[in-house]
Design an enzyme around this catalytic site. Sequence first.
Site, short mmCIF file in Angstrom:
data_model
loop_
_atom_site.label_atom_id
_atom_site.label_comp_id
_atom_site.label_asym_id
_atom_site.label_seq_id
_atom_site.Cartn_x
_atom_site.Cartn_y
_atom_site.Cartn_z
CG HIS A 138 -6.52 -8.33 1.51
ND1 HIS A 138 -5.95 -8.18 2.70
CD2 HIS A 138 -6.63 -9.72 1.46
CE1 HIS A 138 -5.74 -9.53 3.17
NE2 HIS A 138 -6.28 -10.36 2.49
CE LYS A 142 -9.79 -9.34 3.51
NZ LYS A 142 -10.89 -10.38 3.74
#
Length: 235
Positions: A138, A142
């Site tokens: 990700h 995040k």
Amino acid sequence: MRKIGVFGASGRMGKTVISLLEGEYSDRAQVSARVDASHGSLEEFSTVDAVIDFTLPEATERLTQWMSAHDGPLPALVSGTTGLSPEQHAGLMALAESTKVFHASNFSAGTAAMAAILEFAAPILRQLELTPVLSEVHHRHKQDVPSGTAKTLCDVIDAAYGSATETHSVRAGEVIGQHGVVFYGNSEQIGFSHEAQDRDLFARGAIDATLWLCDDPGSTGGYTMASYFTKRFLG
Ligand code: NAD
């Protein structure tokens, strides 16, 4: 016309939800409240049909507390916030006695399909003595590690294997979301993977789930991506 409140309205997901609601969903829904850390108040959610929440765990907890203490009819709540503690998640789902509550760590139908496929495949691959390894990548902003989706997919595999699946997480660049599971054997391997290519995917999934919830008969109840996916796509 459904009245929708957006919590986390200034965030990456909140802005995407608002943009879609004001564009392709404008014949079915309108944005009636926008609340974020620096503007708006939870009281604005008193008059909406549903709230879509993409924030941080402490904000979702604050929303849960506000809804628990609220007098009068409650909006449905669709939350995509990840990284909730077990207590925060339990508090959120306890609202299902008073309204409809849907929490999902990933609103893409594709990852729900991947979980359903793994539920079928994992017991077979265990019989073949293949070892699962999950990896997820990700964007660097995040905060939760591993991702909520990784945890959901691991839960499915762990149930078949009776042990915790090895998991690897990478936070880098602006990757929207990649999840892969490879089952390794001595002379073969089999893999499943999913890649989100834009944020609209999750926002559209959350809006579709919200509108579906608003149309679903019954005024209370808890929903997960698995129960929604089964009811909507397999039922
Ligand atoms: P972001 O940081 O861009 O946005 C979060 C927003 O929440 C910000 O605007 C911030 O101001 C707001 N916020 C923080 N604390 C608050 C508070 N106390 N009160 C009100 N607002 C508050 O993050 P993002 O990329 O939009 O992601 C938001 C959440 O959604 C994360 O938990 C992320 O993991 C999750 N997410 C879920 C899915 C899914 O499909 N379920 C998909 C993508 C992201």
